[in-house]
Enzyme design. Structure first.
Site, mmCIF file in Angstrom:
data_model
loop_
_atom_site.group_PDB
_atom_site.id
_atom_site.type_symbol
_atom_site.label_atom_id
_atom_site.label_comp_id
_atom_site.label_asym_id
_atom_site.label_seq_id
_atom_site.Cartn_x
_atom_site.Cartn_y
_atom_site.Cartn_z
ATOM 1 N N CYS A 219 11.966 84.520 27.767
ATOM 2 C CA CYS A 219 10.286 84.819 27.630
ATOM 3 C C CYS A 219 10.236 85.819 26.541
ATOM 4 O O CYS A 219 8.524 85.946 26.197
ATOM 5 C CB CYS A 219 9.270 84.798 29.321
ATOM 6 S SG CYS A 219 9.989 84.538 30.063
ATOM 7 N N HIS B 22 2.760 88.659 27.592
ATOM 8 C CA HIS B 22 2.992 87.138 27.985
ATOM 9 C C HIS B 22 2.653 86.593 29.103
ATOM 10 O O HIS B 22 2.244 87.865 29.946
ATOM 11 C CB HIS B 22 5.043 87.241 27.983
ATOM 12 C CG HIS B 22 4.947 86.069 28.647
ATOM 13 N ND1 HIS B 22 5.174 85.028 28.858
ATOM 14 C CD2 HIS B 22 5.998 86.527 30.364
ATOM 15 C CE1 HIS B 22 5.927 84.465 30.451
ATOM 16 N NE2 HIS B 22 6.712 85.354 31.056
ATOM 17 N N ASN C 93 3.207 80.326 33.591
ATOM 18 C CA ASN C 93 4.023 80.897 32.360
ATOM 19 C C ASN C 93 4.763 79.936 31.650
ATOM 20 O O ASN C 93 5.700 78.570 32.119
ATOM 21 C CB ASN C 93 5.026 81.377 33.883
ATOM 22 C CG ASN C 93 5.687 82.527 32.809
ATOM 23 O OD1 ASN C 93 6.116 81.934 31.639
ATOM 24 N ND2 ASN C 93 6.579 83.354 33.895
#
Ligand code: ACO
Length: 386
Positions: A113, A257, A287
């Site tokens: 990520c 993020h 996500n």
């Protein structure tokens, strides 16, 4: 030394939406649990024909329109992803082909990520030193393909999508001001996605067939990752501000993020920054791993949250463990590109695909005329042998 400015941005998310209510019908969960613990309400899921490379291409094509840059002028393509279709060819090479970016180097970057921020810094450094004049940096994922859809602890968290930026060197001060990249491999087991050999070599023992792993799906220790994330967001933002010569009050927007809203709330508290200064869109997208920051950037621009001369900080964290932050001065006003011009630009990608097909057929024809078997024919011969 050149300054690497963001001059274009684009995102693409698949049209299929999977809501928390849809998940209620698939696994033992509830909209209330998911929304309260993560903030997520829905996510987008790629259809059977979409791949990480096609999502990445769509985002990059949109970013090039904003940047008013012809694909043949692109010099570097970096795709940050944890969900490539192939180890090689890289997703970046496939995007290069789809775009017709005939003068670009291309590679994938694996930092989970945090990948987009890592890739942004790599590209900015290449521009600053004069190695390339511009670069397309993409975060793209099809997380839905690596989830265990029976594991309610992970499958409710993720979504698919891609975001891209175009960076260009300039003598005007600004652009990517400073970055901090960090890792801690001792925490690798907290969040992992094993690689797998789909095509085992028949002479190897069965345990090698699956690279020692039972599944190639994500496993995660949610609580530990939560603790790690809240700590490193604050630390890396502080460190990056220091390097860029910024104070907290100089920072107009922080784009973290998008893992979940509770992590972002806890990080805001730790940094002593009002939550409103953090941009969030995880509610509607889940996500999307390496894609989440560039997608959030695009949404922040269209929501009017970024203005010329604003200072923005991107901060990523994830598997590895990895974490990274970049401070960027947002000081280039994008050109407006008319609708017919945009349509005309789409047409050239049809041409790029046609040219790619012709090259492929040409290679096959050359191999056939020259008598050298193609890799497919070689494999058929090997299989035929007793
Ligand atoms: N629906 C309903 N119940 C659930 C679900 C679900 N989807 N998932 C877990 N539960 C249950 C568990 O089984 C457990 O039940 P039990 O007490 O009867 O055993 C209970 O909820 C609590 O489970 P925990 O895992 O302890 O829940 P927690 O409060 O830690 O929340 C979460 C889980 C949301 C994953 C949290 O740990 C978190 O936010 N972690 C951060 C990790 C993250 O966001 N990762 C994203 C990927 S990593 C990245 O991008 C960097």
């Amino acid at each position: 030394m050149k300054y690497a400015h963001i001059i274009g941005w684009g995102k693409y998310v698949p049209s299929r939406v999977l809501t928390n209510h849809d998940l209620e019908r698939m696994i033992n969960t509830s909209d209330e649990w998911i929304a309260r613990r993560t903030g997520i309400r829905e996510r987008h899921i790629a259809d059977a024909r979409e791949t990480t490379a096609t999502l990445a291409f769509e985002a990059a094509a949109r970013a090039l329109v904003v940047a008013d840059l012809h694909p043949s002028q692109v010099e570097l393509i970096i795709v940050a992803t944890s969900t490539p279709e192939y180890i090689f060819p890289s997703t970046a090479c496939r995007v290069q082909d789809y775009l017709g970016a005939i003068k670009a180097g291309a590679f994938d970057l694996s930092a989970a990520c945090s990948g987009f921020v890592y890739a942004l810094d790599m590209a900015a450094q290449a521009i600053a030193t004069g190695s390339v004049r511009n670069a397309v940096v993409i975060g793209a994922e099809t997380m839905s393909r690596v989830l265990d859809w029976e594991d309610r602890g992970t499958c409710v968290l993720f979504g698919d999508g891609a975001g891209a930026v175009v960076l260009k060197g300039s003598d005007i001060e600004g652009g990517v001001l400073a970055s901090t990249l960090r890792s801690d491999g001792s925490g690798g087991d907290l969040l992992s996605l094993p690689a797998i050999y789909h095509n085992p070599v028949p002479t190897l023992e069965p345990e090698y067939f699956h690279n020692g792993h039972k599944h190639n799906t994500i496993t995660m220790d949610g609580r530990q990752v939560f603790r790690f994330a809240t700590q490193v967001i604050a630390d890396s933002v502080n460190e990056t501000m220091l390097k860029a010569g910024l104070r907290l009050e100089d920072v107009n927007l922080i784009i973290p993020h998008q893992a979940n809203t509770r992590i972002i709330e806890a990080a805001a508290k730790r940094l002593k920054v009002p939550e409103e200064r953090f941009y969030t869109n995880v509610q509607l997208l889940g996500n999307t791993s390496a894609a989440s920051i560039p997608i959030a950037l695009c949404d922040a621009v269209s929501d009017g949250r970024l203005h010329p001369d604003d200072n923005v900080i991107f901060v990523g964290f994830g598997g590895g463990l990895t974490w990274a932050a970049s401070a960027v001065k947002w000081n280039v006003t994008p050109p407006t590109v008319s609708r017919p011009r945009q349509e005309w630009r789409r047409a050239r990608y049809v041409y790029a695909r046609g040219r790619s097909k012709i090259k492929r057929y040409g290679r096959r024809l050359g191999a056939w005329l020259g008598g050298s078997p193609t890799p497919d024919a070689k494999m058929r011969d090997i299989k035929k042998k007793p």
